[in-house]
Scaffold this active site. Structure first.
Site, mmCIF file in Angstrom:
data_model
loop_
_atom_site.group_PDB
_atom_site.id
_atom_site.type_symbol
_atom_site.label_atom_id
_atom_site.label_comp_id
_atom_site.label_asym_id
_atom_site.label_seq_id
_atom_site.Cartn_x
_atom_site.Cartn_y
_atom_site.Cartn_z
ATOM 1 N N ARG A 96 21.077 -7.894 34.557
ATOM 2 C CA ARG A 96 22.054 -6.879 34.941
ATOM 3 C C ARG A 96 21.352 -5.758 35.692
ATOM 4 O O ARG A 96 20.125 -5.737 35.789
ATOM 5 C CB ARG A 96 22.716 -6.300 33.693
ATOM 6 C CG ARG A 96 21.694 -5.802 32.675
ATOM 7 C CD ARG A 96 22.322 -5.159 31.465
ATOM 8 N NE ARG A 96 21.400 -5.029 30.351
ATOM 9 C CZ ARG A 96 20.466 -4.103 30.220
ATOM 10 N NH1 ARG A 96 20.315 -3.207 31.183
ATOM 11 N NH2 ARG A 96 19.684 -4.054 29.167
ATOM 12 N N LYS A 99 12.120 -9.367 16.019
ATOM 13 C CA LYS A 99 13.114 -9.076 17.063
ATOM 14 C C LYS A 99 14.334 -9.977 16.923
ATOM 15 O O LYS A 99 14.223 -11.150 16.560
ATOM 16 C CB LYS A 99 12.513 -9.292 18.457
ATOM 17 C CG LYS A 99 11.486 -8.258 18.868
ATOM 18 C CD LYS A 99 11.085 -8.489 20.323
ATOM 19 C CE LYS A 99 10.164 -7.422 20.847
ATOM 20 N NZ LYS A 99 9.834 -7.642 22.279
ATOM 21 N N LYS A 157 14.324 3.668 25.975
ATOM 22 C CA LYS A 157 13.667 4.448 27.019
ATOM 23 C C LYS A 157 14.246 5.856 27.167
ATOM 24 O O LYS A 157 15.453 6.050 27.037
ATOM 25 C CB LYS A 157 13.783 3.690 28.347
ATOM 26 C CG LYS A 157 13.199 2.289 28.286
ATOM 27 C CD LYS A 157 13.694 1.427 29.431
ATOM 28 C CE LYS A 157 13.268 -0.016 29.266
ATOM 29 N NZ LYS A 157 13.893 -0.907 30.259
ATOM 30 N N ASN A 210 16.232 -9.015 31.850
ATOM 31 C CA ASN A 210 17.547 -8.376 31.748
ATOM 32 C C ASN A 210 18.401 -8.810 32.925
ATOM 33 O O ASN A 210 18.046 -8.566 34.088
ATOM 34 C CB ASN A 210 17.408 -6.856 31.722
ATOM 35 C CG ASN A 210 16.784 -6.382 30.427
ATOM 36 O OD1 ASN A 210 17.404 -6.427 29.374
ATOM 37 N ND2 ASN A 210 15.530 -5.951 30.494
#
Length: 453
Positions: free
Chosen positions: A297, A164, A243, A295
């Protein structure tokens, strides 16, 4: 004039598409002037039409418009904005941009720059959450070093593992390794991809759980010490780690497990001094669970949480940015029914989800009871090649999951959308809704890969 508008009278929305329109609407409902900063490509967008004022900030390429802080700051100052809402993507998780806003006397509607900096670096976030006592996936807590170090760490973690990008996000900068002979090449290619997309080639390793659920906890936190969770979302239906469908509550999870994840997320948020709306994400495999990232946000899938709780997340973001406490306590948060969101993208599922830009000659969104469509598209609008391929988010609510899935299938079937050369994910999403594993709530992040291979 209310408490919020005494502190924030004008918000510049530094984003585009449906999220820009979404923020504009809440601002206007709160009595706040909404200014949209837009590129030349988006000058005829629905967000521009709906805004109280619009400012062109540059040409189509994001690096010369939505990712160009000087133009955004100049637009905010010129229009007398008090605050900037970054939406999601673009500069929404850029701590340097948040600092620039503060340096120019502008409120950044999001967490503090130093918090974003810590959580935005995935390896730092993993280390912080481990220190805070959260379960963390086995893997490296620092970016990979030389080849010897890389091999030793990989052997410790074991196969399969996932490489990652430390600065990654949005499902990008990831690659799975299932054979030792592929490790070096995969790390090298992931570094190159991370450098190209994020300007940062640091990567790390995690154990890869083949049959896991992707569960996230929505949080709200203010500057007065209050942190609440709005329960969980299941985001396991994905393509290329991105997603496609989300729902809340997550089917098939025990209340004890949900409670433990929510408590862990709240604890993690408190540990780093988080403020605003944010999401802590976990993988769940049977009775084991592990934190993967946070995340900083608003999320694309936030409407499903709004539908089951009745809480406007953007409104709470703005209240917190204005220095006010949250408008609810944990005891006030009640989840009712089930909400499902489907992302209808201009992509061809039969060509590895390749984007399909072009003109929409037909665009008639669905309607009916408890159906919400977040979109900025319309008939005659040209799907741009410069940006994300999301056309619309179709969100439904129902008292139970079976009814919600049936309502979503009906809504997608009613959705008329198309144009020359334009393919969408609509029919694929209907196939997912009819999939027996998904209908039983037993799906994992491997659903599409295994089903369509």
């Amino acid at each position: 004039m209310n408490e919020v508008t005494r502190r924030i009278r004008t918000v510049l929305v530094a984003n585009r598409g449906e999220i820009a329109l979404r923020v504009v609407r809440t601002c206007q409902e709160m009595g706040i002037k909404a200014v949209v900063a837009h590129s030349t490509v988006d000058r005829d967008s629905a967000a521009v039409w709906s805004a109280d004022e619009a400012v062109q900030i540059g040409p189509g390429p994001p690096k010369r418009s939505y990712l160009y802080p000087p133009a955004i700051i100049e637009a905010a100052l010129r229009t007398g904005a008090d605050a900037i809402h970054p939406g999601y993507g673009f500069l929404s998780e850029d701590p340097d941009f948040a600092e620039i806003c503060e340096d120019n006397g502008l409120v950044f509607i999001g967490p503090r720059p130093e918090v974003m900096s810590r959580l935005g670096d995935k390896t730092v976030a993993r280390s912080l959450m481990k220190e805070a006592g959260l379960p963390v996936l086995p893997g490296t807590l620092k970016p990979l070093g030389d080849s010897a170090d890389m091999l030793a760490e990989a052997k410790r973690i074991g196969l399969p593992l996932i490489v990652k990008a430390a600065a990654g996000g949005g499902g990008r900068g990831m690659a799975v390794v299932r054979r030792w002979e592929d490790l070096v090449a995969t790390v090298r290619s992931t570094r190159a991809a991370a450098r190209a997309v994020f300007g940062d080639d640091r990567v790390y390793l995690e154990q890869f759980w083949e049959q896991a659920r992707h569960i996230e906890i929505q949080l709200l936190a203010d500057g007065h010490g209050n942190v609440v969770h709005l329960r969980e979302r299941d985001c396991s239906v994905q393509r290329r780690h991105q997603k496609l469908l989300e729902e809340s509550p997550a089917p098939g999870l025990s209340q004890d497990l949900v409670r433990s994840l929510a408590d862990a997320a709240v604890h993690g948020a408190r540990a780093v001094g988080y403020t605003g709306a944010g999401t802590f994400e976990f993988l769940v495999d049977g009775d084991r669970a592990a934190f993967i990232e946070a995340n900083c946000r608003i999320q694309v899938e936030h409407p499903v949480t709004e539908m089951v709780t009745g809480i406007d997340l953007v409104r709470e973001q703005i209240r917190v940015a204005a220095g006010l406490p949250l408008s609810m306590t944990q005891n006030d948060v009640v989840v009712r029914g089930v909400a499902v969101e489907c992302r209808v993208n201009a992509e061809d599922p039969h060509r590895d989800f390749a984007p399909c830009p072009g003109e929409l000659t037909e665009f008639v969104p669905p309607g009916g009871p408890f159906v919400r469509v977040d979109t900025a598209a319309y008939t005659g609008w040209r799907v741009p090649a410069d940006y994300d391929s999301l056309l619309a988010k179709v969100v439904v609510w129902a008292p139970d999951r079976a009814t919600a899935l049936a309502r979503m299938d009906r809504a997608l079937g009613e959705f008329k959308i198309g144009g020359p050369g334009i393919h969408t994910t609509k029919n694929l999403l209907r196939e997912v809704l009819a999939n027996k594993v998904f209908m039983a709530g037993e799906h994992t992040t491997a659903l599409l890969e295994q089903w369509r291979s």
